[in-house]
Design a protein around this motif. Structure first.
Motif, PDB file in Angstrom:
ATOM      1  N   LEU A 167       0.829  -1.202   0.000  1.00  0.00           N
ATOM      2  CA  LEU A 167       0.000   0.000   0.000  1.00  0.00           C
ATOM      3  C   LEU A 167       0.861   1.248   0.000  1.00  0.00           C
ATOM      4  N   ASP A 193       0.920   5.550   0.688  1.00  0.00           N
ATOM      5  CA  ASP A 193       0.361   6.357   1.778  1.00  0.00           C
ATOM      6  C   ASP A 193      -1.150   6.522   1.581  1.00  0.00           C
ATOM      7  N   GLN A 194      -1.883   6.570   2.687  1.00  0.00           N
ATOM      8  CA  GLN A 194      -3.344   6.552   2.665  1.00  0.00           C
ATOM      9  C   GLN A 194      -3.928   7.844   3.216  1.00  0.00           C
ATOM     10  N   SER A 195      -5.184   8.107   2.834  1.00  0.00           N
ATOM     11  CA  SER A 195      -5.885   9.304   3.297  1.00  0.00           C
ATOM     12  C   SER A 195      -6.508   9.064   4.669  1.00  0.00           C
ATOM     13  N   ALA A 248     -10.219   8.030   4.737  1.00  0.00           N
ATOM     14  CA  ALA A 248     -10.657   6.716   4.276  1.00  0.00           C
ATOM     15  C   ALA A 248     -11.240   5.914   5.434  1.00  0.00           C
ATOM     16  N   TYR A 277      -8.160   0.550   5.281  1.00  0.00           N
ATOM     17  CA  TYR A 277      -7.085   0.388   4.293  1.00  0.00           C
ATOM     18  C   TYR A 277      -7.065  -1.068   3.848  1.00  0.00           C
ATOM     19  N   ARG A 278      -7.503  -1.240   2.599  1.00  0.00           N
ATOM     20  CA  ARG A 278      -7.721  -2.575   2.056  1.00  0.00           C
ATOM     21  C   ARG A 278      -6.388  -3.204   1.645  1.00  0.00           C
ATOM     22  N   TYR A 304      -0.846  -5.984  11.790  1.00  0.00           N
ATOM     23  CA  TYR A 304      -0.496  -4.560  11.667  1.00  0.00           C
ATOM     24  C   TYR A 304      -0.251  -3.953  13.044  1.00  0.00           C
ATOM     25  N   THR A 322      -9.072  -5.637   5.825  1.00  0.00           N
ATOM     26  CA  THR A 322      -9.111  -4.178   5.961  1.00  0.00           C
ATOM     27  C   THR A 322      -8.515  -3.758   7.289  1.00  0.00           C
ATOM     28  N   ARG A 346      -9.409   2.353  10.103  1.00  0.00           N
ATOM     29  CA  ARG A 346      -9.039   3.765   9.926  1.00  0.00           C
ATOM     30  C   ARG A 346      -8.178   4.246  11.086  1.00  0.00           C
ATOM     31  N   PHE A 380       2.959   2.299   5.536  1.00  0.00           N
ATOM     32  CA  PHE A 380       2.419   3.505   4.893  1.00  0.00           C
ATOM     33  C   PHE A 380       2.088   4.529   5.972  1.00  0.00           C
ATOM     34  N   VAL A 404      -0.590   7.613   7.206  1.00  0.00           N
ATOM     35  CA  VAL A 404      -1.931   8.144   7.051  1.00  0.00           C
ATOM     36  C   VAL A 404      -1.834   9.663   7.009  1.00  0.00           C
TER      37      VAL A 404
END
Length: 571
Positions: free
Chosen positions: A476, A478-480, A483, A486-487, A507, A531, A534, A568, A570
């Motif tokens: 993955l 970097d993620q928002s 969201a 995180y899939r 994780y 997933t 968040r 990653f 967030v």
């Protein structure tokens, strides 16, 4: 040809000695030089408990060697123990300097006079004495480029500009592996050759883990004052194909690997290498965690076709031993074609990959050696381009040339296999070999000209060998922070079937914290997903994937997880 017998307490062995002495005379004749080089084989390791000594040896293994043993299913045997110090001292006590030692052969090499031979064969610890074979290299050629041949040939839609080297890599699907992100990282490759010009610009970013010169017994594998000028030329060319990287000129297959450089050949004489140097180099590489050996040997003296059965030539025996210990030897088949049964040792070894040479248009090169082995096995295993191959030249640090010979199809193949191991770091040599052979272009009808055909390394990457369990995952980015989660998606394949209840994502959101486990759910076919919940902005998430097959085999990605993870932020 002379029929020579050396008797020892372990029995009698018949030796067919072919032109070992330059003058062409038989052992024992009055005109033989005062000393010749011999293997001295010992009866045992001189210890009372092999089991306890082996247990201590296993405990002392470097982590890289221990991991390699694990994936090969090797638990060690007496060959992993050192030659007896007591036995070595006993031989040295007669004024005989020991040249090389071999754990796997339980032997030493030494120069002996006729009188010393009679003395040593009478020692209670000695089983037999055998001459050390010398080899003459068959001609491989590197010709300097008359013109620069710049990047025009490299405009294909790949992530790297291969320049004029593009075709030799497309033949074996290397660019497709590079575009997946595989560059040889996590793999250690040993190059065994004439020497190496480390200052060439193609190696400016190449990682050299260690080097040793087995000709002059020092730590410098470049040309030295005692060398003939250009000794390092052949090795520079072969190494550039596995580990070089010059955008727009030459991109080696496994340029992200770590390299061990072993200078084993002395081009100052016709007998450029003696087999005890080759054996010593392979065992030296073993101790340093080597995974793949690229050995462009093309030698024919000493042994005859009847000896190429995988069990007679010393180098073949040792190459087979390496395979058991998780080392895959890739060796050139030789340049003595087009007749059948023109192989050279150690191309006849078990568990290795020997390589034939192709013309750029695809047909086999006339000079490429053919099988079968003396015991009827198909050789070579596979082929790659071996004519008009772009290589780095040692003429100067920016020079390139074109090479011809199975010496160059060998490192092309070794570098490609390095990419495969980089992608499939759990695979044993037998699994790597199975994948490469089964997916080559002629796998449906292998023969003694092409073997199983042209290497197709991307197809080998997609192949699932016996007992394999594979996890494929695109990490993955970097993620928002907005969201909902995180899939994490992964493709899981197992030769014996996936145990779906034992497939997880682990994780954590702080370094050093405990990992949280969430189950992977099957979507369709071999695809699974989970997933990660968040997290607030600024959180750094580490994660890894774990799966088991129905036999309980466990795999993780990344390979070194949980010590190594994907990650990653967030935002």
């Amino acid at each position: 040809m002379c029929n020579v017998r050396f008797a020892g307490a372990g029995g009698m062995r018949r030796i067919w000695w072919l032109a070992l002495v330059t003058a062409g005379v038989c052992v024992g004749a009055s005109s033989v030089p005062d000393t010749e080089k011999y293997w001295v084989f010992f009866k045992d390791k001189g210890i009372t408990s092999v089991r306890s000594a082996l247990a201590a040896r296993v405990r002392s293994l470097p982590p890289s060697v221990a991991r390699r043993w694990e994936r090969a299913g090797w638990h060690g045997d007496e060959g992993d123990l050192r030659v007896s110090r007591e036995y070595v001292r006993e031989v040295e006590g007669y004024g005989i300097p020991v040249l090389r030692e071999s754990r796997w052969l339980n032997a030493i090499s030494a120069r002996l006079t006729s009188e010393q031979r009679r003395t040593v064969i009478g020692l209670r610890c000695v089983s037999e004495i055998v001459p050390v074979a010398r080899y003459v290299r068959q001609n491989d050629q590197i010709e300097a480029l008359a013109t620069r041949e710049d990047a025009a040939g490299g405009a294909a839609p790949y992530g790297f500009n291969y320049g004029p080297s593009l075709h030799q890599w497309e033949m074996v699907q290397v660019p497709s592996m590079h575009d997946l992100g595989f560059q040889g990282s996590g793999v250690t490759i040993c190059m065994m050759d004439t020497g190496f010009m480390k200052s060439h610009d193609v190696f400016s970013s190449t990682i050299v883990q260690d080097e040793y010169d087995f000709v002059f017994d020092d730590g410098n594998t470049e040309d030295e004052a005692e060398d003939l000028p250009g000794a390092q030329g052949h090795g520079t060319g072969t190494w550039s194909l596995t580990g070089g990287k010059k955008n727009g000129r030459l991109i080696g297959a496994s340029f992200g690997a770590r390299f061990l450089l072993a200078k084993t050949e002395d081009i100052r004489s016709e007998t450029v290498v003696e087999e005890d140097n080759w054996v010593a180099a392979l065992e030296w590489a073993d101790e340093r965690g080597v995974d793949i050996v690229s050995s462009s040997l093309g030698y024919s003296d000493w042994y005859s076709p009847e000896d190429y059965d995988g069990n007679t030539a010393i180098t073949s025996k040792v190459a087979s031993q390496a395979s058991k210990r998780g080392i895959l030897v890739v060796n050139s088949a030789g340049n003595a074609g087009p007749a059948l049964r023109t192989l050279n040792a150690p191309a006849d070894a078990f568990g290795i990959i020997s390589t034939g040479a192709l013309n750029p248009s695809g047909p086999i090169a006339a000079f490429s050696s053919r099988g079968p082995t003396a015991d009827g096995r198909t050789k070579p295993e596979v082929c790659a381009q071996g004519v008009n191959v772009l290589v780095a030249s040692s003429f100067n640090s920016t020079a390139y040339g074109r090479g011809a010979g199975t010496s160059f199809s060998c490192p092309i193949t070794a570098g490609a296999v390095g990419l495969l191991l980089s992608a499939r770091q759990d695979w044993s040599p037998s699994q790597l070999r199975e994948a490469v052979l089964t997916t080559a272009t002629g796998a449906s009808s292998p023969d003694n000209t092409y073997g199983w055909g042209t290497v197709q390394i991307f197809a080998a990457y997609r192949y699932l060998p016996r007992n394999a369990l594979e996890i494929d995952h695109k990490p993955l980015a970097d993620q928002s922070a907005s969201a909902g989660g995180y899939r994490v998606k992964a493709t899981l394949r197992a030769y014996n079937g996936i145990n779906q209840a034992q497939c997880f994502v682990f994780y954590r959101t702080a370094a050093g914290a405990a990992f949280t486990r969430i189950g992977l759910t099957k979507l369709q076919d071999d695809r699974f997903a989970a997933t990660i919940p968040r997290q607030p902005a600024g959180t750094e998430v580490d994660y890894y994937i774990q799966a088991k097959d129905t036999l309980g085999r466990l795999r993780r990605r990344p390979y070194e997880a949980p010590a190594e993870t994907y990650g990653f932020e967030v935002r």
